[in-house]
Scaffold this active site. Sequence first.
Site, mmCIF file in Angstrom:
data_model
loop_
_atom_site.group_PDB
_atom_site.id
_atom_site.type_symbol
_atom_site.label_atom_id
_atom_site.label_comp_id
_atom_site.label_asym_id
_atom_site.label_seq_id
_atom_site.Cartn_x
_atom_site.Cartn_y
_atom_site.Cartn_z
ATOM 1 N N ASP A 287 38.337 -21.775 -24.009
ATOM 2 C CA ASP A 287 37.217 -22.798 -23.425
ATOM 3 C C ASP A 287 36.390 -23.015 -24.801
ATOM 4 O O ASP A 287 36.248 -22.243 -25.562
ATOM 5 C CB ASP A 287 36.729 -22.086 -22.270
HETATM 6 C C1 BGC Z 1 34.034 -25.898 -19.791
HETATM 7 C C2 BGC Z 1 35.503 -26.596 -19.748
HETATM 8 C C3 BGC Z 1 35.704 -27.858 -20.178
HETATM 9 C C4 BGC Z 1 35.128 -27.636 -21.979
HETATM 10 C C5 BGC Z 1 35.287 -28.938 -22.535
HETATM 11 C C6 BGC Z 1 33.626 -26.057 -21.021
HETATM 12 O O1 BGC Z 1 32.243 -25.763 -21.098
HETATM 13 O O2 BGC Z 1 34.269 -24.622 -19.266
HETATM 14 O O3 BGC Z 1 35.924 -26.652 -18.289
HETATM 15 O O4 BGC Z 1 36.991 -28.349 -20.456
HETATM 16 O O5 BGC Z 1 33.730 -27.205 -21.657
HETATM 17 O O6 BGC Z 1 34.045 -29.815 -22.045
#
Ligand code: BGC
Length: 756
Positions: A287
């Site tokens: 993530d």
């Molecule tokens: C989120 C993800 C997301 C990623 C990219 C993170 O903060 O938890 O679900 O895909 O950011 O934006």
Amino acid sequence: MDCRSLRSPIISLLISLTFTCAAQAQQPPSSHIQSLARAAGATAPPYKNTALPVDQRIADLLKRMTLEEKATMLSGSGWMESAPIPRLGIPAIKMADGPLGVRSWVGSSALTSSSSNPMRVETTAFPSGIAMAATWDTALAQREGQAIAQEVKALGRDMILGPTVNINRVPPWGRNFEGYGEDPYLAAQMAVAYVRGVQGEGVIPSVKHFAVNNQEFERHRVDVKIDERTLHEIYFPAFKAAVQQADAWSVMSCYNKVNGEHCAENAYLLTDVLKKEFGFKGFVVSDWASTYSTAPTVNAGMDLEMPGGPPAKAMLARPQAQEQGSSGTWLTADKVLAEVKAGHITESTLDDNVGRILRVIIISGLMESPHTQLGVVDTPEQQKTARDGATEGIVLLKNEGALLPLDPNRIHSIAVIGPNALVARTGGGGSSKVQPKYAISPLDGIRKRAANKIQVTSALGVGMEGENPAEDTPEARARDLKEAIDAAAKAEVALVVVGRYYKNEGEGFDVKTMDLPAGQDELIAAIEKANPHTIVVLNTGDPVTMTKWLDSTPALLDMWYGGQEGGNALAATLFGDANPSGKLPVTLPKKFEDSPGAKNYPGENLVVHYDEGIYVGYRYFDTKNVEPQFPFGFGLSYTTFEYSDLKVTRGTNKSPGEVSVTIRNTGKREGAEVAQLYVHDGHSKIDRPAHELKGFRRVELKPGESQTIEFDLDHSAFEYWNPATKQWTLDPGTFEIQVGASSRDIRLKAPVEVPR
Ligand code: BGC
């Protein structure tokens, strides 16, 4: 023949010497194409030869790559792109946030127009995950995945960051709206369908967030203490099914810690479970900014750190990002190479990481033809998929005196009221938020449906808490409420749409309370007093407390966040063009304290104990006899259904339970019923919930029509995860098959003898 399906550039080049795509009539016979392909394969390096097995192509590529090139691939090259290796023709994987449509974003890796200017991306806002789960319609979830993937490709991207499959553990989780509810079986089926839809288009999904990301509060730092049985029975199944049934190409780890280790460097999760136990062959992506080390992260099984490259470094260095617990970049080529040289990361580990990314690039077809900006988004078909999802996802929770559906020929006036009535609240906040070209509010939808035949008036009633602080004065509040009461009193029917919006329900924070935002309970009570024909509509992802008004509410619908078509879907349901068929994918508790995770939320000193174990959602309410407001699987219809002829036959060892049941539409309207199959284990050696969902079927029936549906249960329907042996275990004996219309409305039961 679709010219775009000719993936290899070499094949395309050779073919273009003899004919052009425009001149389709002059296509050479396919044997000619095959011989050209063979010729191309013969001269091209093996990794470019599409006729060779993928493992051979990966091995060939790895042999040709320098150590530095391999190390480069472990970290992104921007906010939304992996690192390309141009020398070998390895493209970047261009990502787009999801999972409820393609998110518009700016900054590094933003979409650009032909003149290289950042482009405002307006794409279809599909219904929230919880609304899709309420459809229990896997074919529709697959169509949604496909539609989203088509938009991803049309925008020149290759990967969608979704689906979100984390379980709805506690009502306040800010991202409950993104996922598929509280039940692992339902979430798994929806995830498999979405992934199949996406991958069928050659687009890479990312099943997220592995694992146990069930609260936003302190999501970067909180440590989830959880036992292995609960992980396997509740929090892993959707990931496992996406990997084993849909062969998912990528999985995203999560921010929090699990049993002491951050997910991005959790070898138990990434290697032991995901890669070894589930047999996952794709790549793990972190993530965004969830890594905290180099060698431990790589060795634990992380394949690709995102984001990466100079733009990401700059963004992560900002004080604001630091405050949120962002970690910086750790898998950069220089850091990885240093660890390889120091002997802390072996080259075979590096080959495994890179090989996984290459595998996905190859099997998705990106090696031959990365997606370029080819197409249109928000097509009528995509809009229809969004509308179907929003419509099927609406759950009719109460309908006293058959107030609904409204008869358009008999109703002359309707007052549409509430903070979510005049504005389209399409989804919650954060990375799943889509910017659509248009979005239909409940008022828009009702006006359109009413045409000029029904008088539609509207009133705010109460502003959304926190949305317009400047206008939130006692005078304005009194004026808004009075206007709404007057409108309700003058109309035959009043509709109150309440709920939250993306700034008080979304990623990065949990909702503060299960109660509706300020003034909304009072609004409902006042409107119900002014007009006995009041319909209340919930427009949120998280459960809300309803005890203050529910007893005097004749009709109640839950439309969740329905995406851009939510208002049309609601209008169709209110006026009976659509018959509600949604069923709750989550138990709605009477109050927060009733929910099983409440005692252990949000944890103390950055530690949260999942002491309720496997007793999540109805597994708790139904086993411990706690009365919910509305049970899991519940949803009314404008027609009625009868269940009969439950037959359970003891099948073979492979398929120990074959179940059939007949569903009949006994009412006067066409409608769909979601029949649910639960298994009760009364003899197991271990404590088990009262029952667990192990099958469901959605059937569409005309009045008087009946259909016999079948379920073929394999061993997994009867097993539990045994902590002593660390294995799925079946205690042979008599199980009870229960079929019904909700977890608390079991219509038929029958025993089945299951052998070892
Ligand atoms: C989120 C993800 C997301 C990623 C990219 C993170 O903060 O938890 O679900 O895909 O950011 O934006």
